[in-house]
Design an enzyme around this catalytic site. Structure first.
Site, PDB file in Angstrom:
ATOM      1  N   GLU A   1       2.616   6.510  -7.171  1.00 25.84           N
ATOM      2  CA  GLU A   1       1.105   7.403  -7.365  1.00 25.84           C
ATOM      3  C   GLU A   1       0.837   9.287  -7.192  1.00 25.84           C
ATOM      4  O   GLU A   1       1.137   9.936  -8.369  1.00 25.84           O
ATOM      5  CB  GLU A   1      -0.175   7.356  -6.957  1.00 25.84           C
ATOM      6  CG  GLU A   1      -0.772   5.941  -6.946  1.00 25.84           C
ATOM      7  CD  GLU A   1      -2.298   5.454  -5.974  1.00 25.84           C
ATOM      8  OE1 GLU A   1      -2.870   6.363  -5.651  1.00 25.84           O
ATOM      9  OE2 GLU A   1      -2.525   4.513  -6.544  1.00 25.84           O
TER      10      GLU A   1
ATOM     11  N   TYR B   1       1.211  -0.932   0.149  1.00 18.79           N
ATOM     12  CA  TYR B   1      -0.396  -0.519  -0.135  1.00 18.79           C
ATOM     13  C   TYR B   1       0.842   1.195   0.402  1.00 18.79           C
ATOM     14  O   TYR B   1       1.164   1.744  -0.769  1.00 18.79           O
ATOM     15  CB  TYR B   1      -0.832   0.160   1.162  1.00 18.79           C
ATOM     16  CG  TYR B   1      -2.031   0.928   1.023  1.00 18.79           C
ATOM     17  CD1 TYR B   1      -2.587   1.650  -0.028  1.00 18.79           C
ATOM     18  CD2 TYR B   1      -2.799   0.680   2.010  1.00 18.79           C
ATOM     19  CE1 TYR B   1      -3.687   2.285   0.028  1.00 18.79           C
ATOM     20  CE2 TYR B   1      -4.351   1.377   2.156  1.00 18.79           C
ATOM     21  CZ  TYR B   1      -4.234   2.526   0.823  1.00 18.79           C
ATOM     22  OH  TYR B   1      -5.326   3.530   0.779  1.00 18.79           O
TER      23      TYR B   1
END
Length: 173
Positions: A102, A95
């Site tokens: 990102e 994660y």
């Protein structure tokens, strides 16, 4: 096209109960991935060779392999502990890895978006409306500050709940 179909199916599977995930969280995840792929990486060709893209693609790929293995074995009523453990443990690394990729990709796109005026609408125009895509991307990045910890700690809570229940069952077997 295929990505679009997969995204719709993921949300539909949640909505009709094939997979036990939140429709809202799944929709948010799917839309953020579509946004990152199309509105950032596809639209800003200059970032496509960034290591950050590879970072989030690897994290997403491993996550989906684990997630769909988990769902498949669960539907077959034969869930190996290693798959359950991977589903509720590997996110601890994957994660943050995906989020880092990102954010770094969006950050790398910012100068190109500003220079090209990509997706921005300037005044004056007949609609009397303006939109600054560069500023929008910065707002997206800032939104990670409150959202990431909430989602991450939700998964930590789920991990404790699911894996401790498994450990309890193992004690009685």
């Amino acid at each position: 096209m295929l990505q679009d179909l997969h995204a719709k199916n993921q949300i539909l599977h949640c909505a009709i109960g094939i997979v036990p995930s939140s429709v809202v969280l799944t929709s948010f995840q799917v839309m953020s991935r579509v946004f990152l792929i199309w509105a950032v990486t596809h639209s800003v060709k200059e970032v496509q060779s960034e290591d950050s893209v590879l970072l989030f693609v690897i994290a997403w790929t491993i996550t989906e392999i684990i997630r769909y293995s988990f769902y498949t074995f669960s539907l077959l009523n034969h869930l190996p502990y290693i798959i359950k453990w991977a589903r509720y443990t590997l996110f601890i690394v994957l994660y943050p890895m995906g989020v880092t990729g990102e954010l770094l990709t969006i950050y790398a796109a910012l100068p190109f978006v500003r220079q090209a005026g990509l997706y921005s609408i300037s005044l004056p125009n007949k609609y009397n409306f303006s939109f600054d895509y560069h500023a929008f991307l910065i707002l997206i990045m800032i939104s990670y500050i409150p959202l990431f910890p909430q989602l991450y700690f939700h998964m930590i809570h789920q991990r404790r709940k699911v894996l401790s229940r498994t450990e309890e069952h193992k004690k009685f077997e």
